[in-house]
Design an enzyme around this catalytic site. Structure first.
Site, PDB file in Angstrom:
ATOM      1  N   GLY A   1      -3.217  13.236 -15.535  1.00  0.00           N
ATOM      2  CA  GLY A   1      -3.387  14.576 -16.082  1.00  0.00           C
ATOM      3  C   GLY A   1      -3.521  14.651 -17.584  1.00  0.00           C
TER       4      GLY A   1
ATOM      5  N   CYS B   1      -2.479   0.183  -2.429  1.00  0.00           N
ATOM      6  CA  CYS B   1      -3.315  -0.147  -1.274  1.00  0.00           C
ATOM      7  C   CYS B   1      -2.462  -0.336  -0.021  1.00  0.00           C
ATOM      8  CB  CYS B   1      -4.091  -1.427  -1.543  1.00  0.00           C
ATOM      9  SG  CYS B   1      -5.248  -1.301  -2.902  1.00  0.00           S
TER      10      CYS B   1
ATOM     11  N   LYS C   1     -13.285  -0.140 -12.471  1.00  0.00           N
ATOM     12  CA  LYS C   1     -12.944   0.365 -11.144  1.00  0.00           C
ATOM     13  C   LYS C   1     -12.337  -0.777 -10.327  1.00  0.00           C
ATOM     14  CE  LYS C   1     -16.293   1.450  -8.417  1.00  0.00           C
ATOM     15  NZ  LYS C   1     -17.564   2.029  -7.933  1.00  0.00           N
TER      16      LYS C   1
ATOM     17  N   ASN D   1      -3.390  -2.925  -8.382  1.00  0.00           N
ATOM     18  CA  ASN D   1      -3.183  -1.658  -7.684  1.00  0.00           C
ATOM     19  C   ASN D   1      -2.348  -1.915  -6.437  1.00  0.00           C
ATOM     20  OD1 ASN D   1      -3.302   0.796  -6.414  1.00  0.00           O
ATOM     21  ND2 ASN D   1      -5.495   0.708  -5.968  1.00  0.00           N
TER      22      ASN D   1
END
Length: 331
Positions: A251, A137, A52, A134
């Site tokens: 997905g 943000c 995470k 990431n």
């Protein structure tokens, strides 16, 4: 499908210098630090584990509700709840470093300097495989616009991480942009060793009984089967825009989904929301990929033959749909 006899299957891939026994990873934010899933199955079967998101300081995340199911999808507004980099190093890393599979840490920040500092601290860990940056943000220094929505900002943060880190850098791209190709090209020029995409798609839900938005922050990230066509299109575009490896996600629920992403240009895939429905989904996808390569006659072009032995290598079909589209007859 036509069965190919006497063949072996090689699912191994290498991304940014990371050797993986198969191309199936778990998506950041859906796997925690792996401890819960390790009680259900052997996570050493995975190609790689992605943690995470980790920030410089601890974050408590957003107030509840944090999740809302939608048709064929899931909205989340977790808010990057995490223990912060120091507690991660002290409490989580001692267990993670013992895993015999590559461990990739997703990092997040509000400023370029935060990204730089996290990258510097995590680069000190012996055995860490890579950093996934990431860039979805919000950049607080520029009014809260996500780093990944602007090629210049995307370049700046990835360049800072690349300069601070001694590890491979994977840039995780946001789908909430006008041109994924421009962003992908920008992070490649900044030194990214690979790109992963997509992150969640911005959406919302309204509580008709209370007559107000479900989430306190109004908007939330949509994941699950509903975003697959968007993710697949962006993987296709990114593959054509950059020379570095592409990791596809968004997905992916079955091995057929994974095959689509690989044919569209993904060297590896990450499974996220599907793991909430079926925790063993990543393992079923690994098994399905192997069966597909053995049984699908289209893979005969990828065979490497030596005498009577045949080996089908998954990496030989990465992006094959681009070639077949160019050469295909649609009349």
């Amino acid at each position: 499908m036509e069965y190919i006899r006497n063949c072996a299957v090689d699912l191994c891939v290498e991304i940014a210098g990371i050797s993986m026994k198969n191309p199936v990873m778990v998506a950041s934010g859906t796997f925690g630090f792996g401890e819960e899933y390790a009680k259900i199955y052997d996570i050493n079967r995975l190609g790689a584990v992605v943690t995470k998101g980790i920030t410089l300081l601890p974050r408590h995340g957003n107030p509840p509700p944090r999740l809302c199911e939608t048709p064929a999808g899931l909205l989340n507004s977790v808010g990057l709840e995490n223990p912060g980099v120091e507690r991660f190093i002290r409490e989580e890393w001692p267990r993670l470093k013992k895993l015999p599979v590559p461990v990739i840490v997703n990092i997040d920040g509000d400023t370029v300097e935060e990204y730089r500092e996290i990258a510097k601290r995590l680069s000190e860990l012996n055995g860490l495989a890579a950093l996934e940056v990431n860039i979805s943000c919000p950049n607080v220094e520029k009014g809260g616009i996500a780093f990944g929505q602007d090629p210049g900002s995307a370049y700046e943060v990835v360049r800072a991480v690349k300069e601070a880190a001694t590890l491979p850098v994977i840039a995780k791209l946001s789908p909430n942009v006008t041109s994924i190709q421009k962003i992908a090209a920008a992070v490649e020029s900044a030194g990214a060793d690979a790109v992963s995409l997509i992150n969640t798609v911005l959406g919302m839900a309204v509580d008709i009984d209370r007559q107000r938005p479900v989430f306190k922050r109004i908007f939330a990230g949509l994941s699950g089967p509903a975003v697959k066509p968007i993710a697949l299109r962006m993987v296709w575009e990114a593959y054509e825009a950059v020379k570095i490896p592409v990791i596809g996600m968004g997905g992916i629920s079955t091995w057929r989904d994974a095959v689509e992403f690989i044919l569209a240009g993904a060297s590896a895939v990450a499974v996220g929301t599907a793991g909430f429905i079926d925790p063993e989904a990543p393992l079923k996808i690994i098994d399905g990929l192997e069966k597909y390569l053995v049984e699908c006659s289209i893979c005969e072009s990828a065979l490497k033959t030596s005498g009577e032995d045949k080996t089908i290598k998954l990496r030989d079909i990465v992006g094959l749909a681009h070639k077949n589209f160019t050469e295909g007859d649609f009349s």
